[in-house]
Design an enzyme around this catalytic site. Structure first.
Site, PDB file in Angstrom:
ATOM      1  N   ASP A  89      -9.489  18.915  -6.981  1.00 59.93           N
ATOM      2  CA  ASP A  89      -9.588  17.487  -6.648  1.00 59.93           C
ATOM      3  C   ASP A  89      -8.756  16.701  -7.653  1.00 59.93           C
ATOM      4  O   ASP A  89      -8.804  16.957  -8.853  1.00 59.93           O
ATOM      5  CB  ASP A  89     -11.070  17.056  -6.688  1.00 59.93           C
ATOM      6  CG  ASP A  89     -11.281  15.685  -6.069  1.00 59.93           C
ATOM      7  OD1 ASP A  89     -10.634  14.708  -6.530  1.00 59.93           O
ATOM      8  OD2 ASP A  89     -12.088  15.568  -5.131  1.00 59.93           O
ATOM      9  N   ILE A  90      -7.991  15.764  -7.159  1.00 61.28           N
ATOM     10  CA  ILE A  90      -7.067  15.006  -8.005  1.00 61.28           C
ATOM     11  C   ILE A  90      -7.799  13.977  -8.878  1.00 61.28           C
ATOM     12  O   ILE A  90      -7.268  13.533  -9.897  1.00 61.28           O
ATOM     13  CB  ILE A  90      -5.955  14.337  -7.131  1.00 61.28           C
ATOM     14  CG1 ILE A  90      -4.690  14.106  -7.926  1.00 61.28           C
ATOM     15  CG2 ILE A  90      -6.432  13.081  -6.461  1.00 61.28           C
ATOM     16  CD1 ILE A  90      -3.962  15.358  -8.313  1.00 61.28           C
ATOM     17  N   HIS A 150     -14.400  19.063   4.139  1.00 59.62           N
ATOM     18  CA  HIS A 150     -14.181  19.711   2.852  1.00 59.62           C
ATOM     19  C   HIS A 150     -15.479  19.824   2.082  1.00 59.62           C
ATOM     20  O   HIS A 150     -16.354  18.979   2.190  1.00 59.62           O
ATOM     21  CB  HIS A 150     -13.132  18.961   2.011  1.00 59.62           C
ATOM     22  CG  HIS A 150     -13.388  17.493   1.844  1.00 59.62           C
ATOM     23  ND1 HIS A 150     -13.099  16.580   2.838  1.00 59.62           N
ATOM     24  CD2 HIS A 150     -13.908  16.776   0.824  1.00 59.62           C
ATOM     25  CE1 HIS A 150     -13.417  15.357   2.425  1.00 59.62           C
ATOM     26  NE2 HIS A 150     -13.927  15.450   1.206  1.00 59.62           N
TER      27      HIS A 150
HETATM   28  P1  5GP Z   1     -14.790  12.443   0.230  1.00 65.76           P
HETATM   29  O1  5GP Z   1     -13.981  12.338   1.507  1.00 65.76           O
HETATM   30  O2  5GP Z   1     -15.533  13.746   0.131  1.00 65.76           O
HETATM   31  O3  5GP Z   1     -15.691  11.251   0.064  1.00 65.76           O
HETATM   32  O4  5GP Z   1     -13.772  12.400  -0.990  1.00 65.76           O
HETATM   33  C1  5GP Z   1     -12.479  12.925  -0.884  1.00 65.76           C
HETATM   34  C2  5GP Z   1     -12.090  13.615  -2.173  1.00 65.76           C
HETATM   35  O5  5GP Z   1     -10.756  14.030  -2.030  1.00 65.76           O
HETATM   36  C3  5GP Z   1     -12.158  12.720  -3.421  1.00 65.76           C
HETATM   37  O6  5GP Z   1     -12.894  13.385  -4.434  1.00 65.76           O
HETATM   38  C4  5GP Z   1     -10.697  12.520  -3.810  1.00 65.76           C
HETATM   39  O7  5GP Z   1     -10.505  12.483  -5.203  1.00 65.76           O
HETATM   40  C5  5GP Z   1     -10.034  13.738  -3.205  1.00 65.76           C
HETATM   41  N1  5GP Z   1      -8.656  13.472  -2.794  1.00 65.76           N
HETATM   42  C6  5GP Z   1      -8.225  12.452  -2.006  1.00 65.76           C
HETATM   43  N2  5GP Z   1      -6.897  12.516  -1.815  1.00 65.76           N
HETATM   44  C7  5GP Z   1      -6.473  13.614  -2.482  1.00 65.76           C
HETATM   45  C8  5GP Z   1      -5.192  14.219  -2.645  1.00 65.76           C
HETATM   46  O8  5GP Z   1      -4.158  13.767  -2.142  1.00 65.76           O
HETATM   47  N3  5GP Z   1      -5.131  15.347  -3.396  1.00 65.76           N
HETATM   48  C9  5GP Z   1      -6.244  15.900  -3.963  1.00 65.76           C
HETATM   49  N4  5GP Z   1      -6.088  17.019  -4.682  1.00 65.76           N
HETATM   50  N5  5GP Z   1      -7.472  15.372  -3.830  1.00 65.76           N
HETATM   51  C10 5GP Z   1      -7.587  14.229  -3.093  1.00 65.76           C
END
Ligand code: 5GP
Length: 130
Positions: free
Chosen positions: A29-30, A93
């Site tokens: 996660d970034i 995810h």
């Molecule tokens: P959620 O959809 O589970 O609420 O959060 C999405 C997760 O994806 C977050 O923790 C965010 O930091 C991560 N994320 C979003 N865009 C990117 C990306 O382009 N690259 C990476 N490695 N992680 C991402």
């Protein structure tokens, strides 16, 4: 249009890859809640994890288990916490987050800012333990 996570799995957008097979992909996660915070995705583009068919959901979880075991070896932690949200990115995810205490899973926690070299070193260490 392909989701951002599909583009990551296809290598169109760079990521710190941790594991991959024909159906699943895992990457750091970034905006990590902890060092080693990893996202595990199906390559199949489905928004909501419980819209996956049973077999794929089961396989995704077994793949995530393999990654979690490698994270446990690579990153000092009591265990790996598992979380599914999907409020930000509409591609199913699983978050795998190394934790030492319950509050390490709080979304309100400040996210870590890591240098590229540190992300790469963590990803390499996890890969070495798979
Ligand atoms: P959620 O959809 O589970 O609420 O959060 C999405 C997760 O994806 C977050 O923790 C965010 O930091 C991560 N994320 C979003 N865009 C990117 C990306 O382009 N690259 C990476 N490695 N992680 C991402």
């Amino acid at each position: 249009m392909a989701s951002i996570f599909s583009r990551i799995a296809a290598g169109e957008i760079p990521s710190y890859k941790v594991a991959e097979n024909d159906k699943f992909f895992a990457f750091l996660d970034i905006n990590p809640m902890a060092k080693g915070h990893t996202l595990v995705i199906p390559k199949q583009e489905v928004d909501y994890i419980y819209d996956l068919d049973d077999a794929t959901l089961a396989e995704l979880n077994v793949f995530a288990k393999k990654v979690a075991k490698a994270i446990e070896k690579a990153v000092p932690c009591k265990r790996v916490g598992v979380m599914v949200l999907g409020m930000e990115v509409p591609h199913a995810h699983i978050h795998l987050i190394p934790i030492n205490k319950e509050s390490d899973m709080l979304l309100s926690n400040r996210k870590l800012k890591l240098e590229q070299a540190e992300f790469e070193a963590i990803a390499q260490k996890i890969r070495d333990n798979i």
